[in-house]
Scaffold this active site. Structure first.
Site, PDB file in Angstrom:
ATOM      1  N   ARG A  89       0.913  -1.278  -0.126  1.00 53.79           N
ATOM      2  CA  ARG A  89       0.035   0.140   0.024  1.00 53.79           C
ATOM      3  C   ARG A  89       1.081   1.282   0.048  1.00 53.79           C
ATOM      4  O   ARG A  89       0.491   2.195   0.721  1.00 53.79           O
ATOM      5  CB  ARG A  89      -0.811  -0.006   1.121  1.00 53.79           C
ATOM      6  N   VAL A  92       3.400   0.511  -5.049  1.00 52.88           N
ATOM      7  CA  VAL A  92       4.236  -0.462  -5.762  1.00 52.88           C
ATOM      8  C   VAL A  92       3.689  -1.217  -6.828  1.00 52.88           C
ATOM      9  O   VAL A  92       4.073  -1.064  -7.971  1.00 52.88           O
ATOM     10  CB  VAL A  92       4.982  -1.467  -4.870  1.00 52.88           C
ATOM     11  N   GLU A 118      -8.033 -11.219  -6.265  1.00 55.79           N
ATOM     12  CA  GLU A 118      -9.285 -10.417  -5.447  1.00 55.79           C
ATOM     13  C   GLU A 118     -10.113  -9.700  -6.344  1.00 55.79           C
ATOM     14  O   GLU A 118      -9.220  -9.060  -7.334  1.00 55.79           O
ATOM     15  CB  GLU A 118      -8.740  -9.568  -4.373  1.00 55.79           C
ATOM     16  N   TYR A 122      -7.843  -5.158  -9.819  1.00 57.91           N
ATOM     17  CA  TYR A 122      -7.670  -4.591 -11.169  1.00 57.91           C
ATOM     18  C   TYR A 122      -8.538  -3.547 -12.009  1.00 57.91           C
ATOM     19  O   TYR A 122      -8.189  -3.058 -12.948  1.00 57.91           O
ATOM     20  CB  TYR A 122      -7.257  -5.699 -11.803  1.00 57.91           C
ATOM     21  N   PHE A 404      -3.111 -18.956 -15.006  1.00 55.59           N
ATOM     22  CA  PHE A 404      -1.830 -19.078 -15.509  1.00 55.59           C
ATOM     23  C   PHE A 404      -1.052 -17.970 -14.495  1.00 55.59           C
ATOM     24  O   PHE A 404      -1.691 -17.185 -13.681  1.00 55.59           O
ATOM     25  CB  PHE A 404      -1.563 -18.571 -16.832  1.00 55.59           C
TER      26      PHE A 404
HETATM   27  C1  LIG Z   1      -2.331  -7.043  -4.179  1.00 59.15           C
HETATM   28  C2  LIG Z   1      -1.109  -6.349  -4.212  1.00 59.15           C
HETATM   29  C3  LIG Z   1      -0.293  -6.526  -5.232  1.00 59.15           C
HETATM   30  C4  LIG Z   1      -1.173  -4.819  -3.950  1.00 59.15           C
HETATM   31  O1  LIG Z   1       0.020  -4.193  -4.028  1.00 59.15           O
HETATM   32  P1  LIG Z   1       0.436  -2.702  -3.368  1.00 59.15           P
HETATM   33  O2  LIG Z   1       1.830  -2.383  -3.754  1.00 59.15           O
HETATM   34  O3  LIG Z   1       0.075  -2.753  -2.027  1.00 59.15           O
HETATM   35  O4  LIG Z   1      -0.880  -1.949  -3.824  1.00 59.15           O
HETATM   36  P2  LIG Z   1      -0.594  -0.326  -4.387  1.00 59.15           P
HETATM   37  O5  LIG Z   1      -0.124   0.306  -2.922  1.00 59.15           O
HETATM   38  O6  LIG Z   1       0.070   0.064  -5.526  1.00 59.15           O
HETATM   39  O7  LIG Z   1      -2.190   0.063  -4.467  1.00 59.15           O
HETATM   40  C5  LIG Z   1      -2.609   0.608  -5.622  1.00 59.15           C
HETATM   41  C6  LIG Z   1      -4.173   0.720  -5.454  1.00 59.15           C
HETATM   42  O8  LIG Z   1      -4.790  -0.664  -5.235  1.00 59.15           O
HETATM   43  C7  LIG Z   1      -5.467  -0.676  -4.109  1.00 59.15           C
HETATM   44  N1  LIG Z   1      -5.329  -2.121  -3.610  1.00 59.15           N
HETATM   45  C8  LIG Z   1      -4.169  -2.708  -3.524  1.00 59.15           C
HETATM   46  N2  LIG Z   1      -4.407  -3.960  -3.089  1.00 59.15           N
HETATM   47  C9  LIG Z   1      -5.655  -4.088  -2.968  1.00 59.15           C
HETATM   48  C10 LIG Z   1      -6.529  -5.115  -2.688  1.00 59.15           C
HETATM   49  N3  LIG Z   1      -6.254  -6.467  -2.235  1.00 59.15           N
HETATM   50  N4  LIG Z   1      -8.006  -4.885  -2.733  1.00 59.15           N
HETATM   51  C11 LIG Z   1      -8.378  -3.633  -2.897  1.00 59.15           C
HETATM   52  N5  LIG Z   1      -7.453  -2.624  -3.324  1.00 59.15           N
HETATM   53  C12 LIG Z   1      -6.206  -2.973  -3.356  1.00 59.15           C
HETATM   54  C13 LIG Z   1      -4.992   0.360  -3.073  1.00 59.15           C
HETATM   55  O9  LIG Z   1      -5.652   0.885  -2.392  1.00 59.15           O
HETATM   56  C14 LIG Z   1      -4.385   1.373  -4.217  1.00 59.15           C
HETATM   57  O10 LIG Z   1      -5.725   2.193  -4.358  1.00 59.15           O
HETATM   58  P3  LIG Z   1      -5.726   3.625  -5.052  1.00 59.15           P
HETATM   59  O11 LIG Z   1      -5.281   3.508  -6.350  1.00 59.15           O
HETATM   60  O12 LIG Z   1      -7.087   4.128  -4.830  1.00 59.15           O
HETATM   61  O13 LIG Z   1      -4.850   4.343  -4.170  1.00 59.15           O
HETATM   62  C15 LIG Z   1      -0.357  -6.797  -2.776  1.00 59.15           C
HETATM   63  O14 LIG Z   1      -1.368  -6.799  -1.813  1.00 59.15           O
HETATM   64  C16 LIG Z   1       0.053  -8.311  -2.935  1.00 59.15           C
HETATM   65  O15 LIG Z   1       1.100  -8.543  -3.342  1.00 59.15           O
HETATM   66  N6  LIG Z   1      -0.728  -9.061  -2.473  1.00 59.15           N
HETATM   67  C17 LIG Z   1      -0.556 -10.551  -2.447  1.00 59.15           C
HETATM   68  C18 LIG Z   1      -0.606 -11.188  -3.693  1.00 59.15           C
HETATM   69  C19 LIG Z   1      -1.452 -10.840  -4.885  1.00 59.15           C
HETATM   70  O16 LIG Z   1      -2.663 -10.831  -4.496  1.00 59.15           O
HETATM   71  N7  LIG Z   1      -1.197 -10.510  -5.916  1.00 59.15           N
HETATM   72  C20 LIG Z   1      -2.151 -10.242  -7.038  1.00 59.15           C
HETATM   73  C21 LIG Z   1      -2.111 -11.789  -7.881  1.00 59.15           C
HETATM   74  S1  LIG Z   1      -3.190 -11.597  -9.065  1.00 59.15           S
END
Ligand SMILES: CC(C)(COP(=O)(O)OP(=O)(O)OC[C@H]1O[C@@H](n2cnc3c(N)ncnc32)[C@H](O)[C@@H]1OP(=O)(O)O)[C@@H](O)C(=O)NCCC(=O)NCCS
Length: 404
Positions: A89, A92, A118, A122, A404
């Site tokens: 958050r 990144v 989740e 996206y 994938f």
């Molecule tokens: C999901 C994940 C990649 C998010 O990464 P992050 O670096 O924390 O995300 P960011 O800080 O760049 O957030 C970007 C935006 O997405 C939102 N966001 C990030 N993760 C989110 C989540 N799980 N649910 C809802 N919103 C989310 C943030 O609030 C932020 O919103 P904004 O644009 O309104 O400010 C990270 O939590 C992670 O690695 N999760 C576990 C692995 C995973 O689920 N990967 C995705 C595989 S499909």
């Protein structure tokens, strides 16, 4: 936080970037594992996010060819996206999505596709839910077909090396007519679909490979595993169908009949099945499958003009879209779709939507009328949604049989 996002340069960086998600899946990016993975995901297609030279996130994209209604389209298959929990958050993911979509755009891949861990992540980057997928759990005693089926095909076990020759022949014919199915390279088959760990199978048990043939011609195949379990002297085992692909009609029916008839299985499970799977009509009691539906693949039009022009249309007609795309502003504005080509226009818009709604409609999985009712598309000219529905319709529901 000063972040830099760049493609990985070597296997070491690749492993650190994949570890961003690997840690959540409880695996370590060993050199052997990363070497194998990099044969399907080219190292330069794995982006790494760095803070002070330390990798804190990763996002990859497989170079795919995806079937769409009426054609095939080069598609970025977004995968292994993750941020180290120490840096969550803080933007990144956003930085990685920026670098990745710019890269996909420059490469000329008009579409991007992903499975979302989740469904909240996206949409903000322009992806829309493009298909649904279901899982089933059928008690074997309810596996009777509605109509009798005489076995005509023959079935036999094959080893991985023979499967590598036969299964792609079936896959390649089936995938041409189903939106959302992906081309698979030989390496993909070898290292992902047919791969067995050197220890002799994963913890889940070995994959069993079966081919279905008519006079020696392969027309179907199944990959499955047994999950044996006995309770009070009675089998309560599961037969997990990993992938069952066959030509339409009799081959599909015969393949599933084989799977349902295997002894000792108390129940047969499968996932990622499309909503229009023939099992709904083959089975006498389809309710007993307890088909549960989830969001399937998510699609993004990276280049709206190229993507809309790359697919075929089921009906003639013209529709003018006003596209909102905050993350990829090169797509913003009005597009006139006519005779299978999308061009910039100054004509009045008939449908207004975020690019993610176009992603939902693109493979034919959701109609514009549905999206209007769901508040994702604004109908500015009466009748435009129905006209777009007729144009975008697909005879087959989108199906991506593999995460994938
Ligand atoms: C999901 C994940 C990649 C998010 O990464 P992050 O670096 O924390 O995300 P960011 O800080 O760049 O957030 C970007 C935006 O997405 C939102 N966001 C990030 N993760 C989110 C989540 N799980 N649910 C809802 N919103 C989310 C943030 O609030 C932020 O919103 P904004 O644009 O309104 O400010 C990270 O939590 C992670 O690695 N999760 C576990 C692995 C995973 O689920 N990967 C995705 C595989 S499909």
């Amino acid at each position: 936080m000063r972040l830099r996002v760049e493609p990985c340069a070597d296997l070491g960086e690749f492993g650190d970037a994949v570890f961003a998600i690997g840690q959540y899946f409880a695996f370590d990016p060993t050199e052997e594992r990363m070497e194998r993975f990099s044969r399907n995901l080219p190292i330069e297609r794995m982006h790494a996010a760095r803070e002070s030279k330390k990798i804190v996130g990763g996002a990859g994209a497989f170079p795919f060819e995806m079937t769409v209604p009426g054609g095939v389209v080069p598609t970025a298959g977004v995968t292994v996206v993750g941020t180290y929990p120490t840096h969550r958050r803080r933007g990144v993911l956003r930085s990685m999505m920026r670098a990745q979509l710019d890269d996909v755009h420059e490469r000329g891949e008009p579409m991007a596709l992903l499975w979302a861990s989740e469904e909240t992540i996206y949409g903000r980057f322009g992806y829309g839910m493009a298909s649904v997928a279901g899982e089933i759990e059928l008690p074997r005693e309810y596996s009777a077909f509605a109509r009798p089926l005489e076995r005509e095909a023959s079935l036999r076990f094959v080893e991985a090396d023979e499967a590598l020759e036969l299964f792609p022949r079936v896959w390649n014919r089936v995938r041409r007519s189903v939106p959302g199915m992906l081309g698979r390279t030989r390496t993909w088959w070898e290292l992902r679909i047919l791969f067995a760990s050197p220890a002799g199978g994963s913890e889940d048990g070995p994959k069993r490979l079966v081919v279905l043939e008519y006079d020696g011609r392969p027309e179907g195949y199944a990959i499955y595993r047994h999950k044996p379990k006995w309770e009070n002297g009675v089998s309560n085992s599961e037969l997990e169908v990993i992938e069952a692909i066959a030509y339409d009609g009799r081959p599909t029916a015969e393949l599933w009949r084989y799977l349902f008839d295997i002894d000792w299985a108390a129940r047969i499970t499968a996932s990622l099945l499309p909503v229009d799977h023939p099992l709904f009509f083959l089975l006498a009691t389809p309710r007993r499958m307890r088909y549960r539906v989830f969001d399937g693949v998510w699609a993004r039009l990276v280049d709206v003009g190229a993507a809309l022009s790359a697919r075929g249309y089921a009906a003639d007609g013209t529709v003018v879209f006003d596209v909102v795309d905050e993350f990829c502003p090169w797509n913003e504005g009005r597009w006139r779709l006519s005779d299978g080509r999308a061009k910039r226009t100054t004509a009045s818009a008939q449908l207004r939507c975020d690019v993610s709604a176009l992603g939902s409609a693109y493979l034919g999985g959701f109609s514009f009328s549905e999206l209007v009712r769901g508040g994702r598309v604004e109908e500015l000219r009466r009748g435009a949604a129905a006209r777009a529905d007729a144009m975008f319709a697909s005879t087959r529901a989108p199906w991506c049989p593999e995460i994938f």
